[in-house]
Design a protein around this motif. Structure first.
Motif, PDB file in Angstrom:
ATOM      1  N   LEU A  27      13.209 -23.155   2.070  1.00 19.66           N
ATOM      2  CA  LEU A  27      12.097 -22.906   3.250  1.00 19.66           C
ATOM      3  C   LEU A  27      10.795 -23.138   2.856  1.00 19.66           C
ATOM      4  CD1 LEU A  27      13.029 -18.900   1.999  1.00 19.66           C
ATOM      5  CD2 LEU A  27      14.399 -20.506   3.820  1.00 19.66           C
ATOM      6  N   TRP A  28       9.999 -23.796   2.309  1.00 12.48           N
ATOM      7  CA  TRP A  28       8.961 -24.065   2.495  1.00 12.48           C
ATOM      8  C   TRP A  28       9.188 -25.873   3.126  1.00 12.48           C
ATOM      9  CZ3 TRP A  28       4.151 -23.021   1.512  1.00 12.48           C
ATOM     10  CH2 TRP A  28       4.119 -21.769   1.152  1.00 12.48           C
ATOM     11  N   LEU A  29      10.424 -26.425   2.951  1.00 13.71           N
ATOM     12  CA  LEU A  29      10.662 -27.990   3.392  1.00 13.71           C
ATOM     13  C   LEU A  29      11.021 -28.020   4.731  1.00 13.71           C
ATOM     14  CD1 LEU A  29      12.065 -29.521  -0.300  1.00 13.71           C
ATOM     15  CD2 LEU A  29       9.387 -29.892   1.021  1.00 13.71           C
ATOM     16  N   MET A  30      11.527 -26.762   5.069  1.00 12.09           N
ATOM     17  CA  MET A  30      12.319 -27.074   6.470  1.00 12.09           C
ATOM     18  C   MET A  30      11.487 -26.299   7.067  1.00 12.09           C
ATOM     19  SD  MET A  30      14.733 -28.084   5.974  1.00 12.09           S
ATOM     20  CE  MET A  30      14.256 -29.053   3.840  1.00 12.09           C
ATOM     21  N   ASP A  31      10.325 -25.652   7.311  1.00  9.42           N
ATOM     22  CA  ASP A  31       9.025 -24.938   8.078  1.00  9.42           C
ATOM     23  C   ASP A  31       8.540 -25.802   8.162  1.00  9.42           C
ATOM     24  OD1 ASP A  31       6.949 -22.819   8.352  1.00  9.42           O
ATOM     25  OD2 ASP A  31       8.351 -21.341   8.890  1.00  9.42           O
ATOM     26  N   ASN A  49      17.524 -22.999  -5.280  1.00 11.40           N
ATOM     27  CA  ASN A  49      17.884 -23.000  -6.228  1.00 11.40           C
ATOM     28  C   ASN A  49      16.424 -23.062  -7.346  1.00 11.40           C
ATOM     29  OD1 ASN A  49      19.956 -20.871  -6.421  1.00 11.40           O
ATOM     30  ND2 ASN A  49      21.273 -23.072  -6.968  1.00 11.40           N
ATOM     31  N   VAL A  50      14.943 -23.180  -6.633  1.00  9.23           N
ATOM     32  CA  VAL A  50      13.828 -23.496  -7.039  1.00  9.23           C
ATOM     33  C   VAL A  50      12.549 -23.012  -6.648  1.00  9.23           C
ATOM     34  CG1 VAL A  50      11.881 -25.824  -7.233  1.00  9.23           C
ATOM     35  CG2 VAL A  50      14.397 -26.154  -6.832  1.00  9.23           C
ATOM     36  N   LEU A  51      12.281 -21.853  -6.905  1.00  8.34           N
ATOM     37  CA  LEU A  51      11.760 -20.646  -6.608  1.00  8.34           C
ATOM     38  C   LEU A  51      10.102 -21.406  -6.655  1.00  8.34           C
ATOM     39  CD1 LEU A  51      13.733 -17.710  -7.309  1.00  8.34           C
ATOM     40  CD2 LEU A  51      14.102 -18.840  -5.577  1.00  8.34           C
ATOM     41  N   LEU A  52       9.244 -20.511  -6.017  1.00  5.69           N
ATOM     42  CA  LEU A  52       7.405 -20.634  -5.998  1.00  5.69           C
ATOM     43  C   LEU A  52       6.849 -19.707  -6.203  1.00  5.69           C
ATOM     44  CD1 LEU A  52       7.417 -23.841  -3.759  1.00  5.69           C
ATOM     45  CD2 LEU A  52       8.093 -23.896  -5.878  1.00  5.69           C
ATOM     46  N   TYR A  71      15.962  -9.430 -12.005  1.00  2.00           N
ATOM     47  CA  TYR A  71      15.140 -10.719 -12.858  1.00  2.00           C
ATOM     48  C   TYR A  71      13.183 -10.121 -11.994  1.00  2.00           C
ATOM     49  CZ  TYR A  71      19.101 -13.435 -12.614  1.00  2.00           C
ATOM     50  OH  TYR A  71      19.822 -13.931 -12.705  1.00  2.00           O
ATOM     51  N   GLU A  72      12.400 -11.587 -12.224  1.00  6.09           N
ATOM     52  CA  GLU A  72      11.316 -11.347 -12.147  1.00  6.09           C
ATOM     53  C   GLU A  72      11.521 -11.869 -10.777  1.00  6.09           C
ATOM     54  OE1 GLU A  72       8.120 -14.056 -13.217  1.00  6.09           O
ATOM     55  OE2 GLU A  72      10.390 -15.711 -14.016  1.00  6.09           O
ATOM     56  N   TYR A  73      10.300 -11.169 -10.291  1.00  6.34           N
ATOM     57  CA  TYR A  73       9.858 -11.477  -8.674  1.00  6.34           C
ATOM     58  C   TYR A  73       9.248 -12.608  -8.463  1.00  6.34           C
ATOM     59  CZ  TYR A  73       9.202 -11.386  -3.874  1.00  6.34           C
ATOM     60  OH  TYR A  73       8.615 -10.971  -2.378  1.00  6.34           O
ATOM     61  N   VAL A  74       9.278 -13.950  -7.483  1.00  9.20           N
ATOM     62  CA  VAL A  74       9.143 -14.973  -7.680  1.00  9.20           C
ATOM     63  C   VAL A  74       8.293 -14.994  -6.156  1.00  9.20           C
ATOM     64  CG1 VAL A  74       8.669 -17.582  -7.916  1.00  9.20           C
ATOM     65  CG2 VAL A  74      10.066 -16.371  -9.215  1.00  9.20           C
ATOM     66  N   GLU A  75       6.782 -14.982  -5.837  1.00  8.16           N
ATOM     67  CA  GLU A  75       5.956 -14.592  -4.885  1.00  8.16           C
ATOM     68  C   GLU A  75       6.682 -15.376  -3.978  1.00  8.16           C
ATOM     69  OE1 GLU A  75       4.913 -14.730  -8.200  1.00  8.16           O
ATOM     70  OE2 GLU A  75       4.257 -12.639  -8.302  1.00  8.16           O
ATOM     71  N   ASN A  76       6.600 -16.672  -4.327  1.00  9.17           N
ATOM     72  CA  ASN A  76       6.818 -17.356  -2.396  1.00  9.17           C
ATOM     73  C   ASN A  76       8.020 -17.885  -2.342  1.00  9.17           C
ATOM     74  OD1 ASN A  76       3.692 -18.234  -1.477  1.00  9.17           O
ATOM     75  ND2 ASN A  76       3.024 -18.489  -3.196  1.00  9.17           N
ATOM     76  N   GLY A  77       9.314 -17.596  -2.378  1.00 11.92           N
ATOM     77  CA  GLY A  77      10.839 -18.061  -2.141  1.00 11.92           C
ATOM     78  C   GLY A  77      10.979 -19.253  -2.791  1.00 11.92           C
ATOM     79  N   SER A  78      12.509 -19.725  -1.864  1.00 12.89           N
ATOM     80  CA  SER A  78      12.568 -20.717  -2.359  1.00 12.89           C
ATOM     81  C   SER A  78      12.275 -22.481  -1.599  1.00 12.89           C
ATOM     82  CB  SER A  78      13.995 -21.310  -2.248  1.00 12.89           C
ATOM     83  OG  SER A  78      14.210 -19.983  -1.290  1.00 12.89           O
ATOM     84  N   LEU A  79      12.180 -22.990  -2.264  1.00  9.87           N
ATOM     85  CA  LEU A  79      11.334 -24.469  -2.360  1.00  9.87           C
ATOM     86  C   LEU A  79      12.479 -24.488  -0.510  1.00  9.87           C
ATOM     87  CD1 LEU A  79       9.929 -26.938  -2.557  1.00  9.87           C
ATOM     88  CD2 LEU A  79      11.450 -27.559  -3.923  1.00  9.87           C
TER      89      LEU A  79
END
Length: 648
Positions: free
Chosen positions: A433-437, A480-483, A423-431
């Protein structure tokens, strides 16, 4: 005056009035409302949406390369789909100006008066709605329609990289049209109904029925008309396509049956003899076919080791093998020939993937079985799988949207039976990880979260409304939501996705906290189960909490039902402020916008799936929530010690 001639004079004023009436607007049929000239073809109550439609496209104009893949990418179709529609090989190269049928998925979205096929286009320097509509898309849409479909964009201020939906005009046939499909055709200089009818092997009257009188269409500012296809493509191609496909000899139209002979005493014997010979030939062919099938069945049951599995060097035309019980390297059986679905994808070598991921070591691990790979100066995400990937690949090749993670290629390891999706690489990872950090969550302000919600809604709207058969993702969740690098959201992981609607299964799969009640209880698979899971993701965006509590296992949506959804509507903002993510409470955050999103989440989580909104409705409502920023004074919401709401 002649006897009874007086009535002619009496009717003369009425006849003059009728002649002075304006000509009717473009009409598609007696049962269809007339479409606006620059907005497309009006939706019809008698047509079934979505449906397969076609556009007549001339290759080599507007800077689009003379390549089937380039044409397919422009219209969200694979090279195979374009080649198949025109009875060409996938390696064929069209000539400049060659007329081609491009397959479309035509739909009539809610709140849209017009039918269209959505085409996602990324704005480049110098692009405008008008330039793209008239050059690359050859007037298959009009800039006024583009403005209507993209109400949140400013046409005079388009940033490079912005994704714009261009509505390709199309229509679905009704029973009265007597057509297998309709073609959107852009009238050219010198065209008339007679020449167009001859080019498509139809009668001119059918064009009148679909589009109105010829003189009326020639005076319209929008030059698109509808042309019926009477027979199935590609078994039969209209002359305008057939005569210009020089790279291959397409199938000819079925010949007219010869005149029926008169059977009398002189030829009855010949007829009986011919029937006997014909039945003998058919019987022989049937016996040969049965022997061949029996032979293939015996070969299949043997489960030959190393059965025709495409290696990384195999290129197109490969076949997937599925390991039998006992793990990798065991006996395999042939699953499906998928070469026709994968012609547009790059075939990677196993050695490339192993080198690019450091042998799939932990340092390259992104999440689960997905590794980061560096190959030829590019970055990819490689998903390693131990099962047959046919269904996932079949779904991925038919979707093309900026809010869906793009499949770049694949690889099959013939030694182990492993399948790798690249797949294309999606730079900022999954949602998640952002919400829990907590540090990341503070950087994820409300505007960013709202745009993530909108992106996710647009992606789901696309797979629910603009694919046929409709696609149900079945595993919508924050992981499963990538940023990407601009913090725009993309839906990933179609491993559980299913095509079809209102299916029932006894095999319940999914993630706790996101599973819709009707799916858990009855195995009912519909698009509304994705809507339910989407509602849970909205709650995660608002609260910054996980779908299931680690401490007591409480479901997030159940907690929201107890603490937010119940009570008077006018006090909703106060309840939302007490419940939402503390990282948001520290920021400038419009309470009306947050409350609007919570209301959408409540509707998505309704116990009755029939009462949940469609993703079209969700996207529309959330775009309105974004407008709260325009009038917001800048005061943020804070929660005092007593749980009340204050401004600061």
């Amino acid at each position: 005056m002649a006897p009874l001639a007086w009535w002619r004079l009496a009717l003369l004023p009425a006849l003059l009035c009728l002649c002075a009436l304006p000509a009717p607007a473009r009409s598609q049929s007696a049962a269809r409302p007339a479409p606006a000239s620059v907005e497309g073809f009006n939706c019809s109550a008698n047509a079934s949406y979505p449906c397969k439609a076609y556009a007549l496209y001339r290759a080599g104009f507007g800077g689009v390369p003379l390549d089937l893949s380039a044409i397919g990418d422009l219209f969200a179709a694979s090279r195979f789909m374009v080649a198949h529609a025109n009875n060409l090989s996938t390696s064929a190269v069209p000539t400049a100006g060659q007329p081609m049928l491009v397959p479309l998925q035509c739909g009539c979205p809610p709140r849209s008066p017009n039918a269209y096929a959505p085409m996602q286009y990324q704005i480049n320097p110098g692009d405008t709605y008008w330039i793209i509509s008239t050059t690359k898309l050859q007037n298959l849409t009009q800039y006024q329609a583009v403005e209507r479909v993209n109400p949140t964009l400013v046409p005079t201020n388009l940033d490079v990289g912005t994704i714009v939906t261009f509505p390709i005009f199309c229509q679905c046939p009704t029973a009265a049209d007597n057509a297998t499909a309709l073609v959107t055709y852009v009238m050219q200089a010198g065209d008339n109904y007679a020449s167009i009818a001859a080019a498509f092997a139809v009668d001119a009257q059918s064009l009148v029925s679909l589009n109105g009188p010829e003189g009326l269409t020639q005076n319209l500012s929008s030059p698109e008309i509808l042309v019926p296809l009477r027979r199935q493509v590609p078994n039969w191609l209209p002359p305008i396509v057939r005569l210009n496909n020089a790279s291959v000899t397409p199938a000819s139209p079925p010949p007219s049956p010869p005149p029926r002979p008169t059977v009398g005493t002189n030829n009855r014997h010949g007829v009986v003899t011919g029937l006997a010979i014909g039945l003998g030939i058919v019987g022989g062919l049937w016996l040969l076919q049965m022997l061949l099938l029996a032979y293939l069945w015996r070969r299949l049951k043997k489960g030959r080791r190393g059965e025709a599995v495409a290696s990384a060097e195999g290129g197109e035309g490969g076949r997937f093998a599925k390991p039998a019980s006992g793990g990798g390297g065991g006996e395999r059986f042939l699953v499906s020939d998928i070469s026709e679905w994968l012609d547009k994808y790059r075939v990677f070598k196993v050695e490339e993937l192993e080198s690019g991921t450091g042998g799939f070591d932990d340092e390259h691990l992104i999440q689960g079985s997905v590794h980061k790979a560096y190959i030829d100066g590019e970055v990819f995400a490689v998903k390693k799988m131990k099962w047959d990937a046919f269904e996932e690949l079949k779904i991925l090749q038919k979707v093309n949207h900026s809010n869906l993670v793009k499949l770049e290629g694949f690889c099959i390891n013939s030694e182990t039976g492993d399948c790798y999706l690249v797949y294309e690489y999606v730079e900022n990872g999954s949602l998640d990880l952002w919400l829990m950090d907590r540090d990341r969550a503070r950087r994820l302000d409300w505007r960013a979260r709202l745009h993530i919600a909108l992106d996710l809604a647009h992606g789901l709207q696309y797979i629910h409304e603009h694919t046929w058969p409709r696609v149900v993702h079945k595993d919508i969740k924050s992981s499963n939501v990538l940023l990407d690098d601009r913090m725009r959201a993309k839906i990933a992981n179609f491993g559980l996705a299913k095509t079809g609607h209102n299916a029932v299964t006894t095999h319940i799969v999914g993630t706790q906290g996101y599973i819709a009640p009707e799916y858990l209880a009855d195995g009912l698979v519909t698009t509304k189960m994705d809507v339910f899971a989407y509602g849970v993701v909205l709650l995660e965006l608002v609260s910054g909490r996980e779908a299931v509590s680690d401490q007591d296992g409480e479901l997030l949506w159940a907690d929201a039902d107890q603490r937010m959804f119940r009570g008077k509507e006018e006090r909703l903002e106060a309840r939302v402020a007490a419940w939402m993510d503390p990282a948001l409470a520290e920021q400038t955050c419009p309470p009306g916008s947050v409350a609007s999103v919570v209301s959408v989440a409540k509707a998505c989580l309704h116990r009755d799936p029939a009462k949940r909104p469609s993703m079209v409705d969700v996207a529309y409502t959330l775009s309105k929530a974004d407008e709260h920023f325009a009038d917001y004074s800048g005061e943020s919401v804070s929660v005092d010690g007593s749980g009340g709401v204050g401004a600061r």
